[in-house]
Motif scaffolding. Structure first.
Motif, short mmCIF file in Angstrom:
data_model
loop_
_atom_site.label_atom_id
_atom_site.label_comp_id
_atom_site.label_asym_id
_atom_site.label_seq_id
_atom_site.Cartn_x
_atom_site.Cartn_y
_atom_site.Cartn_z
N ILE A 183 0.85 -1.20 0.00
CA ILE A 183 0.00 0.00 0.00
C ILE A 183 0.88 1.23 0.00
O ILE A 183 1.75 1.39 0.86
N THR A 184 0.66 2.12 -0.95
CA THR A 184 1.47 3.34 -1.09
C THR A 184 0.75 4.58 -0.58
O THR A 184 1.32 5.66 -0.59
N PRO A 207 4.05 4.46 2.73
CA PRO A 207 3.46 5.65 2.11
C PRO A 207 4.47 6.37 1.23
O PRO A 207 5.59 6.64 1.63
N ALA A 208 4.03 6.69 0.01
CA ALA A 208 4.90 7.34 -0.96
C ALA A 208 4.78 8.85 -0.91
O ALA A 208 5.42 9.56 -1.70
N LEU A 209 3.98 9.36 0.03
CA LEU A 209 3.77 10.80 0.16
C LEU A 209 3.19 11.09 1.52
O LEU A 209 2.90 10.19 2.31
N GLY A 255 11.89 5.59 5.42
CA GLY A 255 12.19 4.19 5.74
C GLY A 255 11.14 3.20 5.25
O GLY A 255 11.47 2.24 4.54
N PRO A 256 9.85 3.38 5.62
CA PRO A 256 8.83 2.43 5.16
C PRO A 256 8.73 2.34 3.64
O PRO A 256 8.53 1.26 3.08
N LEU A 264 9.82 -0.63 -1.42
CA LEU A 264 10.50 -0.69 -2.71
C LEU A 264 11.45 -1.89 -2.77
O LEU A 264 11.49 -2.63 -3.77
N ASP A 265 12.21 -2.09 -1.71
CA ASP A 265 13.13 -3.23 -1.66
C ASP A 265 12.36 -4.55 -1.76
O ASP A 265 12.82 -5.50 -2.43
#
Length: 392
Positions: A18-19, A42-44, A185-186, A191-192
């Motif tokens: 979930i982004t 979260p990407a933002l 970090g999350p 991504l990894d």
């Protein structure tokens, strides 16, 4: 650890990333109820409205020069805007300015928010789409009109450009402006996990989230790897076409619901997830490979990452021998063939049916594919044991 088939949820065995920043918990709950494992990165982040100087600047400009038409795109965004204006002591002035013109609502939630603020909406599209709002405005003509468009996180450059080309003066209201996450970090861990094969589906609920993930991947020198993963084993699940745009611009295929709603998105995933499972008749059993688990005759068997990686290699050529060296190459962190033996032993234990994976003397391992199911009779050599007695 095992669950019978009739009780296996549709997303059990799959890991969904979930982004989202907003409503992430709600989405995670819906997915977990259907059996999914969740990883949130979260990407933002959302800039607090009370601290948003861009929103305050846009609000003061509209009070000084009231718009002829205001488009409310979301209920939560419109309400947040009015509440923020109240906090700045501008609430009454803003409503008075908006009330001088015409109010359009993109959907029922925006319409309800307009009415709750004491104003009246003049029109709303049945489709609840921004595209239909734009079409409506262009058909009636907007030359010389001042139009305010309340954004809902995503910029709408195509809408603004079309209105300006038609002669309108457009002021966008950046409600819920996005910014990079304060803690990366999350997102980096998510991504990894995507690049390591630990994520089966990535869920996107906004275009800035998709763009944010791509941007972070670029910063870490992993953009091409991420795009390759999204074009291959990882399913990109988007709430709608606006959200999908940054991905589709890179030729990343996406899955979207017919209606841009979280519930519809989750139901869509329920319907497409089974097609991503690999099913094989092996050793007198029906097995189904999911993301991090295997159904063996309808019983859910969680499988650790390394044994699962080897199982996927074996499943690519079911019934045929796969050399230890090939399995070693597919094993994360593997150093010698003894590591392969250990991983195969763990795989057999996880499956609960040792005979599903057979040892071929001095050659490697194979899945005990049922005769006559497409292996062309190429068993790859003599096995040390069959499915009834169990392998060595």
């Amino acid at each position: 650890m095992s669950t019978h088939a009739e009780a296996v949820p549709p997303l059990a065995g799959f890991t969904v990333g979930i982004t989202a920043a907003r409503r992430a918990e709600e989405l995670a709950t819906m997915l977990e109820r259907r059996g999914a494992t969740i990883q949130h990165g979260p990407a933002l982040r959302i800039v607090a409205l009370a601290d948003d100087t861009d929103l305050q600047t846009a609000t003061r400009a509209l009070i000084e020069n009231p718009p002829d038409i205001t488009v409310a795109t979301t209920g939560i965004g419109y309400r947040g805007w009015i509440e923020a204006a109240d906090g700045w002591g501008l609430g009454e002035d803003l409503l008075a300015a908006l009330g001088q013109g015409e109010m359009l609502a993109r959907g029922p939630k925006a319409r309800g928010a307009i009415r709750a603020s004491g104003l009246v909406d003049a029109w709303s599209p049945e489709s609840e789409s921004t595209a239909e709002v734009l079409e409506h405005l262009l058909e009636r003509g907007v030359e010389g009109r001042r139009i305010a468009v309340q954004l809902h996180g995503e910029p709408l450059p195509d809408v603004v450009e079309a209105l300006e080309l038609a002669g309108a003066e457009v002021r966008t209201v950046p409600v819920y402006r996005w910014a990079p996450p304060a803690d990366l970090g999350p997102l980096d861990r998510l991504l990894d996990a995507v690049l390591a094969g630990g994520i089966d589906m990535l869920a996107f609920t906004s275009a800035p989230a998709a763009a944010g993930l791509l941007s972070r991947a670029s910063e870490r020198g992993k953009h091409d790897e991420l795009v390759a993963a999204l074009r291959g084993p990882v399913l990109a699940l988007c709430v709608g076409p606006v959200t999908a745009a940054p991905l589709e611009a890179l030729d990343v295929p996406t899955v979207q619901p017919q209606r841009s709603r979280l519930g519809a998105m989750v139901r869509t995933l329920e319907s497409v997830a089974p097609a991503r499972a690999r099913r094989l008749p092996v050793g007198g059993k029906e097995i189904e490979l999911r993301g991090h688990a295997v159904l063996v005759d309808g019983v859910l068997r969680p499988v650790p990452p390394t044994p699962m990686a080897l199982l996927r290699v074996l499943a690519r050529r079911p019934g045929r021998v796969v050399a230890r060296s090939e399995l070693l190459a597919a094993q994360p962190g593997g150093t010698d063939e003894h590591a392969v033996e250990n991983a195969i032993a763990r795989l057999r234990t996880a499956l609960g049916e040792p005979g599903l994976v057979q040892t071929v003397v001095r050659r490697g391992y194979r899945l005990a594919l049922e005769p006559g199911t497409g292996n062309g009779g190429l068993t790859g050599g003599h096995c040390t044991a069959d499915a009834r007695t169990g392998p060595r």
